[in-house]
Design an enzyme around this catalytic site. Sequence first.
Site, PDB file in Angstrom:
ATOM      1  CD  GLU A 129      11.964  10.633 -10.676  1.00  0.00           C
ATOM      2  OE1 GLU A 129      12.008   9.363 -10.764  1.00  0.00           O
ATOM      3  OE2 GLU A 129      13.010  11.214 -10.566  1.00  0.00           O
ATOM      4  CB  THR A 182      14.683   7.781  -0.463  1.00  0.00           C
ATOM      5  OG1 THR A 182      15.261   6.811  -1.364  1.00  0.00           O
ATOM      6  CG2 THR A 182      14.297   8.924  -1.137  1.00  0.00           C
TER       7      THR A 182
HETATM    8  P1  ADP Z   1      18.229   7.435  -8.087  1.00  0.00           P
HETATM    9  O1  ADP Z   1      18.557   7.502  -6.685  1.00  0.00           O
HETATM   10  O2  ADP Z   1      19.330   6.841  -8.717  1.00  0.00           O
HETATM   11  O3  ADP Z   1      17.672   8.600  -8.774  1.00  0.00           O
HETATM   12  P2  ADP Z   1      15.730   6.725  -7.238  1.00  0.00           P
HETATM   13  O4  ADP Z   1      15.925   6.657  -5.936  1.00  0.00           O
HETATM   14  O5  ADP Z   1      15.167   7.765  -7.846  1.00  0.00           O
HETATM   15  O6  ADP Z   1      17.065   6.236  -8.053  1.00  0.00           O
HETATM   16  O7  ADP Z   1      14.839   5.327  -7.822  1.00  0.00           O
HETATM   17  C1  ADP Z   1      14.731   4.255  -7.372  1.00  0.00           C
HETATM   18  C2  ADP Z   1      13.627   3.540  -6.593  1.00  0.00           C
HETATM   19  O8  ADP Z   1      12.662   3.457  -7.775  1.00  0.00           O
HETATM   20  C3  ADP Z   1      13.667   2.248  -6.316  1.00  0.00           C
HETATM   21  O9  ADP Z   1      13.058   1.970  -5.223  1.00  0.00           O
HETATM   22  C4  ADP Z   1      13.237   1.050  -7.384  1.00  0.00           C
HETATM   23  O10 ADP Z   1      12.705   0.095  -6.995  1.00  0.00           O
HETATM   24  C5  ADP Z   1      12.047   2.131  -8.040  1.00  0.00           C
HETATM   25  N1  ADP Z   1      11.821   1.934  -9.420  1.00  0.00           N
HETATM   26  C6  ADP Z   1      10.656   1.318 -10.023  1.00  0.00           C
HETATM   27  N2  ADP Z   1      10.785   1.143 -11.297  1.00  0.00           N
HETATM   28  C7  ADP Z   1      12.077   1.622 -11.661  1.00  0.00           C
HETATM   29  C8  ADP Z   1      12.827   1.780 -12.799  1.00  0.00           C
HETATM   30  N3  ADP Z   1      12.368   1.156 -13.741  1.00  0.00           N
HETATM   31  N4  ADP Z   1      14.042   1.965 -12.746  1.00  0.00           N
HETATM   32  C9  ADP Z   1      14.496   2.315 -11.499  1.00  0.00           C
HETATM   33  N5  ADP Z   1      14.061   2.395 -10.276  1.00  0.00           N
HETATM   34  C10 ADP Z   1      12.706   1.984 -10.498  1.00  0.00           C
END
Ligand code: ADP
Length: 309
Positions: A129, A182
Amino acid sequence: MAKSIKIFAPATVANLSCGFDVLGCCLDNVGDEMKISITSIPEVKISKIEGADLPLETQKNVAGVAVEALLKAYDKPVGVDIEIFKKIKAGSGIGSSAASSTGAVWAVNHLLNEPFTPHELVAFAMEGEKLASGNAHADNVAPALLGGFTLVRSYKPLDVIKLHSPSDLVMTVIHPQIEVKTSDSRSVLKQNVDLKKAIQQWGNVGGFVAGLFTENYDLIGRSLEDVIIEPLRSILIPEFKAVKEAAIAKGALGCGISGSGPSIFALSKSMETATIVSEAIREVYSQTGLDFDIHVSKINNQGVRIINQ
Ligand code: ADP
């Protein structure tokens, strides 16, 4: 000992209105799949990603970073191969990055005969994260690992509590296919909180937790209120107000922003209500001309699970 495992890595809804950065819950039928193998070459390799354009480099993928954190603590030479079959879109607000980091650490721990407890795995997954958002928050990884509803009571030291999950609760989630950066959803937040609003907010967190444990659905509904974050962030989500009004009018206990958005969640007391709520939300969003997905899911009280071995 199995050398390879295929798992379901669940999507999660964080914050749950009143619990910014501390509350979350785990979905049952929305999530990614992953194949994790133990290999003889002591390195962490991401050999395949399907369904999303994400980095294969271990250091740039949350799954790689989380597994490396686990192996550092394990302190024995182990090789890991990771295949990710992405179903949750990154940046959707339903824990896309958390699914990958938790799925990976859970599976490696399983293949190594469980040297770490689920609570210890939360800390490794949080490293993922940190890579995704710059902030090692646990409100998605904790429910993905422990299942059900979770509360992060404290970050320093990390103290994660699994709450009771009444079996009737069902989530409806709409994911509008728009990009909310974000950085934008963070920049609208204020660094200081008005004391009167803080009092309302922690009253609601307590009420929500008590509502879960006593299965008091009215109390759960009354407590699903966010007077601090939602008024600022909801302006970034088209038709948020109309969706919320429609969901509540059709009987949802509460409705709010999922994680940092743009997804919106509505919590209902039965599958029947959650389905009616999903139709009402669909009607609102059909008029926007935007693409969207809607999910209706029970709460997954287990977290990550094995699909086959
Ligand atoms: P969500 O809003 O669905 O929780 P996040 O914002 O936490 O998604 O995560 C997305 C970010 O994490 C993106 O910038 C993405 O490129 C990066 N990332 C890196 N590895 C992964 C992965 N295995 N799965 C999803 N996102 C990833």
